[in-house]
Design a protein around this motif. Structure first.
Motif, short mmCIF file in Angstrom:
data_model
loop_
_atom_site.label_atom_id
_atom_site.label_comp_id
_atom_site.label_asym_id
_atom_site.label_seq_id
_atom_site.Cartn_x
_atom_site.Cartn_y
_atom_site.Cartn_z
N THR A 152 29.13 27.99 38.32
CA THR A 152 29.85 28.53 37.15
C THR A 152 28.88 28.86 36.02
N ASN B 194 38.77 31.61 37.66
CA ASN B 194 38.50 32.88 38.33
C ASN B 194 37.09 33.37 38.02
N ILE B 195 36.13 32.46 38.20
CA ILE B 195 34.72 32.81 38.02
C ILE B 195 34.33 33.76 39.15
N ASN B 196 33.56 34.78 38.85
CA ASN B 196 33.22 35.75 39.90
C ASN B 196 32.20 35.16 40.88
N THR C 86 42.91 33.60 42.89
CA THR C 86 43.28 35.02 43.02
C THR C 86 42.94 35.58 44.40
N ARG D 202 36.65 40.69 42.67
CA ARG D 202 36.09 40.21 41.42
C ARG D 202 36.90 39.00 40.96
N GLY D 203 36.26 37.85 40.96
CA GLY D 203 36.94 36.58 40.68
C GLY D 203 36.51 35.58 41.73
N THR D 204 37.12 34.40 41.71
CA THR D 204 36.74 33.39 42.70
C THR D 204 37.46 33.67 44.01
N THR E 2 38.31 37.84 34.97
CA THR E 2 37.51 36.66 35.29
C THR E 2 37.03 35.98 34.02
N TYR E 3 36.88 34.67 34.10
CA TYR E 3 36.39 33.90 32.95
C TYR E 3 35.05 34.42 32.49
#
Ligand code: SF4
Lengths: 359, 640
Positions: A99, A134-136, A188, A212-214, A325-326
């Motif tokens: 992260t 939703n970290i990429n 997601t 794009r996201g986790t 995303t965050y």
């Protein structure tokens, strides 16, 4: 087993936007490090490593902009075998470490490699928070339903009653269903695949990387030493047709020989069950919608997984939706602050609003 | 009427009330007025861990002490000259600290039978003679305030809430404080709510006028501005100075600042402060827990950021494994521990310095971590920059040990010249660093710098330098996994040697021993670290005023310690180590330098009082002169 065809997704696929592309075409060999691979013979991890080494050139990214972060466990040795940047960290913490890396470096393709013990037991907290933020990044969760590295204790995905070194009378724990957990944690992108089906595995990886996201990818991975045969139902020629519930976006969820079985909604409870299509009619079969905003149906599908010894399980992409995303939002705030207020003036910051001068 | 104006060289005022009475704000405003006036000052906020303990009870009392003077001062002061008590509980909780003859201003409004009982009084102290030894002013602050703000049509409750501004106005009049900063402050603060703005400004002005017109207050006091070094000043708390130091370190190193943190008292204000300064390229990440906070910081450091985590003692315990990983990976990482009373949850809002040994040794295996400590609120700025210098130069986690009293306490800060701040060179590795036997160029991630023993910092995105790091033991030079016994022995010793080598970069230790140059030095040295600098310095001054000789040294670096410290300690007949723990530095000094250091300790959640500490030092000096055993109870032997 034949590959499961994946639909062409209708979503934007910008998970790798910002990561510089490689100028030359790449080969599997370039992604293979000089370290000797040390898993047990026959371990499912080999197949996944092979698939990943074969798949990474397809992404066409600069190798130096790819990072694999892992925790502790058999599968967490993964980064050592890839000639990218990598970190073999500590038990359960890989999502937290990744992260920080992903937030500060939008030019990296970040991958987390973890196992059922690493991600769902000691590191459960970091996993669910990475998913909700939703970290990429892409998380590969190797689920062998056992503790391998510590030599065979039951894990948080082992079936109740499992007899292991630490549970001679059988485990009395209720297992996690990793897909249900991820869906409940606001993920997601959630998918499940099997080590033995390289084509499907690669197809899922492609979608996961593009998201794009986790992206959480649960990989059923056989541990021939401590939990051999845990996924045989999905591999044996005789049983696999009735065991794999294939998920294809936009298609009715049918399986078994000639699509004999289908997933239908129980009008009384609203939950899903498997029925003979001949009994209920083809129109009653649920059409899989991985892009639905509401995760309830995806969750209901995930409940078709056996909690005990696996005889049947949905395989494929359960959920694939877009949400900011965050890391993009956090970087956006920094950029907004800089563009609206200008870059910081250190002297003005230190002085603050109330100063006085002594002459 | 003519007023008597009395000259004073210093005053200590304590505002005390219920948690909901706004005493922290009142103290803070008085401090800003005092700073603007040009006095030297030092403050000590003291509040309960509960956000709103039951109103009117002893548990809910919150106070703010400010010490200001016409000369330089080192501490928030021992005993208040003036106590402002807003209710019976505030009076009862603080009375034991107030010396006879001091001034007490009481808001009589809340001295009802019910409130007296809540505070544990069976009779009113206003009537039973309890307060006879003091110069007592009984004022119904609440009613006066309500009457003054009547015109604004506020509810009675909202009207009464402005009583803290009435009290501030009265005290501002008594001590000749400038009123403009507070009026400006109130105007900005309540810009969106004009009625509250007007009510508070009116309460403040009425309080001032009350002093001016009432005969009850016959004396005003004057404390001349302190003569301080020329330059620009501001008032700053330790947590703010720490945040600014981190931003400055980011600027001076060119590394983007990344803070991974989980809210914890008394460290959260650093997170709050940094989150306001995104325009400096600062990213703040409020993590799901302490472990994720440090993990994310380490991940950011792997990517080439200045990775920082802020916490207090319980958080350090949770972060220990990740800090150990940082030791193994040899990456820069700042861990800021704002210490509080422990163990366990302990005393979250009180101060203590009992995490020293945790900082040095609280990890599995031989995991050396450099440790630095600030000595005053403003010094947190310099300590943060120094911690960053060490972390980046030596590729190592560094622990910074602040504490609750530094974090929330404040003092005037002589602003540094930004252009003259030192540079911190990250010296990223950008190419191969070795030629293999077969002549090919290669990258060895654990090939060290001869001078610093630091390994190269090659961040993802750097072509050709792809490598893997991890918590398993590293082979020397290559960084590959190694289980070789001789290699492990070498690596453990090398990591220690790297941290030890930092001592070579440290300046000589400053010893304050006025007679030493002329051969008339003291026989006794007082050694401290962290926030005890103020009380020790003030105690040393008191002892010197008696004509006695005592030397003082204060350690910024606790690990490694400066190379000259052993010789310095051995140069004195007696070494005394006052600490707010049970003798942790004393244990280290005794163990490392074989000196019979005497430990003097206090763990009551409050800073040392200078007067008490001076008595302790006098006792040691007398014992040294007479060569008789020290009086019992003057010190505790360190358990060694
Ligand atoms: S113990 Fe099991 S999971 Fe671990 S390497 Fe061996 S086969 Fe693979």
């Amino acid at each position: 087993m034949t590959a499961l065809d994946l639909p062409t997704p209708s979503l934007s696929r910008d998970g790798l936007v910002g990561v510089p592309p490689s100028e030359a075409t790449q080969t599997r060999k370039e992604f293979t490090s000089d370290q000797e691979v040390r898993w047990c013979p026959g371990c499912g991890d080999y197949i996944v490593l092979n698939a990943v080494q074969g798949f990474l050139p397809e992404l066409g990214l600069k190798r130096e902009n790819i990072v694999f972060v892992s925790g502790i466990g058999c599968s967490s040795r993964f980064p050592y075998y890839l000639d990218t940047y990598g970190m073999h960290s500590i038990h359960g913490r890989a999502p937290a470490i990744a992260t920080g890396l992903a937030i500060t470096r939008s030019d990296l393709s970040v991958w987390v490699v973890t196992g059922d013990g690493d991600a769902l037991s000691i590191g459960g907290n970091h996993l669910i928070h990475a998913l909700r933020r939703n970290i990429n990044m892409t998380i590969l969760l190797f689920n062998n339903r056992i503790y391998g590295l510590t030599k065979g204790q039951y894990s948080p995905t082992s079936e109740t009653g499992k007899v292991t070194k630490s549970t001679p009378m059988g485990s009395v724990d209720t297992p996690f269903n990793p897909v249900s957990l991820a869906l409940g944690a606001e993920a997601t992108f959630v998918a499940r695949t099997i080590d033995s089906d390289r084509t499907h595995l690669t197809d899922v990886l492609r979608e996961a990387a593009a998201h794009r996201g986790t992206s959480l990818v649960e990989i059923y991975q056989n541990c021939p030493i401590f939990n051999d045969g845990a996924f045989d139902a999905f591999k044996d020629k005789d049983s696999r047709e009735e065991a794999v519930i294939p998920l294809r976006h936009g298609e009715p969820v049918r399986f078994g020989s000639d699509g004999r079985l289908g997933v239908v909604r129980d009008p009384g409870t609203g939950s899903l069950r498997v029925a003979e299509v001949a009994d209920v009619g083809a129109d009653a079969v649920v059409v899989h919608d991985a892009h639905a905003d509401d995760p309830s149906t995806a969750f209901a599908i995930s409940r078709l997984t056996n909690a005990g010894v696996l005889q049947q399980s949905p395989i494929g992409i359960f959920r694939q939706v877009e949400r900011p995303t965050y890391d993009d939002l956090a970087r956006g705030q920094v950029q907004t602050a800089q563009s609206s207020e200008g870059e910081g003036d250190l002297a003005a910051l230190l002085a603050g609003k109330d100063t006085w001068t002594v002459d | 009427m003519t007023r008597q104006v009395k000259q004073l060289d210093r005053v200590i005022i304590r505002f005390a009330g219920d948690s909901g009475d706004g005493m922290q704000l009142t103290g803070d405003r008085f401090t800003q007025e005092t700073a603007a006036f040009g006095n030297d000052l030092s403050t000590l906020p003291n509040f309960p861990a509960e956000i709103r303990a039951p109103a009117g009870t002893m548990a809910g009392v919150s106070s703010f002490q400010v010490h200001f003077a016409d000369h330089d001062i080192l501490t928030p002061g021992d005993a208040p000259d003036v106590l402002v008590a807003m209710n019976p509980a505030a009076l009862r909780a603080n009375l034991p600290d107030v010396p006879r003859g001091a001034t007490i201003i009481v808001d009589t409004h809340d001295f009802s039978a019910r409130n007296l009982t809540k505070a544990g009084y069976s009779e009113s102290p206003l009537e039973d003679g309890t307060l006879e030894p003091f110069a007592l002013h009984e004022v119904d602050l609440t009613s006066l305030t309500v009457e003054a703000v009547k015109e604004f049509g506020l509810s009675r409750k909202d009207s009464a809430r402005a009583k803290n501004m009435f009290a501030l106005g009265l005290l501002s009049w008594m001590y000749g404080r400038p009123t403009e900063p507070t009026i400006e402050f109130l105007t900005t603060r309540f810009a969106a709510r004009p009625t509250l703005r007007d009510a508070n400004v009116t309460a403040f002005r009425t309080g001032w006028n009350f002093g001016e017109t009432t005969e009850a207050f016959a004396v005003r006091y004057e404390i001349k501005p302190a003569s301080m070094a020329t330059g620009r000043y501001r008032n700053v708390t330790g947590n703010a100075a720490l945040a600014y130091g981190l931003i400055a370190a980011s600027r001076q190193s060119g590394l983007p600042l990344f803070l991974g943190s989980y809210p914890i008292t008394p460290a959260s204000d650093v997170l709050h402060e940094l989150s306001k300064h995104k325009r400096f390229g600062v990213t703040t990440f409020q993590a799901e827990d302490e472990i994720a906070g440090v993990g994310a910081a380490l991940g950011a450091a792997f990517g080439g950021a200045l990775g920082v985590t802020t916490t207090s003692g319980p958080g350090v315990a949770l972060k220990a494994e990740t800090i150990g990983l940082g030791v193994m990976l040899e990456l820069p990482l700042l861990v800021c521990d704002i210490q509080r009373g422990g163990p366990s949850t302990g005393l979250p809002t009180k101060t203590e310095q009992a995490d020293l040994l945790q900082a040095l040794f609280g990890r599995n295996g031989e995991a050396p971590v450099p440790v630095v400590a600030p000595r005053s609120p403003a010094d947190c700025f310099d300590a943060a920059m120094e911690a960053a210098r060490i972390a980046v130069t030596y590729r190592t986690p560094v622990m910074l040990l602040s504490d609750g009293s530094l974090a929330n306490g404040s003092e005037p800060w002589h602003l540094p010249d930004v252009a003259a701040l030192p540079r911190i060179d990250p010296a990223f590795q950008t190419g191969h660093n070795h030629v293999a036997d077969d002549g090919t160029e290669e990258f060895l991630p654990y090939l060290r710098d001869d001078e610093t023993l630091a390994r190269p910092w090659a961040v993802p995105g750097t072509p050709e330098l792809m490598h893997r790091v991890g918590g398993l033991e590293k082979a020397d030079r290559t960084g590959d996994i190694s289980y070789d016994p001789a290699n492990h022995d070498l690596m453990v010793r090398t990591r220690q040697a790297k941290v030890d080598a930092i001592a070579k970069s440290l300046p000589p230790t400053e010893v304050d021993d006025p007679g030493a140059e002329s051969g008339q030095g003291a026989r006794m040295l007082v050694v401290g670290w962290g926030s005890t600098y103020g009380p020790i310095g003030a105690a040393v001054r008191r002892v010197r005023r008696d004509g006695l000789k005592v030397a003082q040294a204060h350690l910024r670096h606790l690990n490694p310690m400066p190379s000259d410290i052993g010789d310095i300690l051995r140069g004195y007949d007696r070494v005394v180590v006052p600490e707010m723990n049970l003798g942790q530095l004393a244990l280290l000094l005794r163990g490392r330098y074989l000196v019979d250091a005497k430990s003097h300790t206090q763990v009551n959640g409050m800073p040392f009082k200078a007067a008490e500490l001076a008595d302790v030092l006098r006792g040691y000096l007398a014992a040294l002169e007479d060569e008789i055993p020290e009086p019992r109870g003057m010190h505790e032997e360190v358990p060694v």
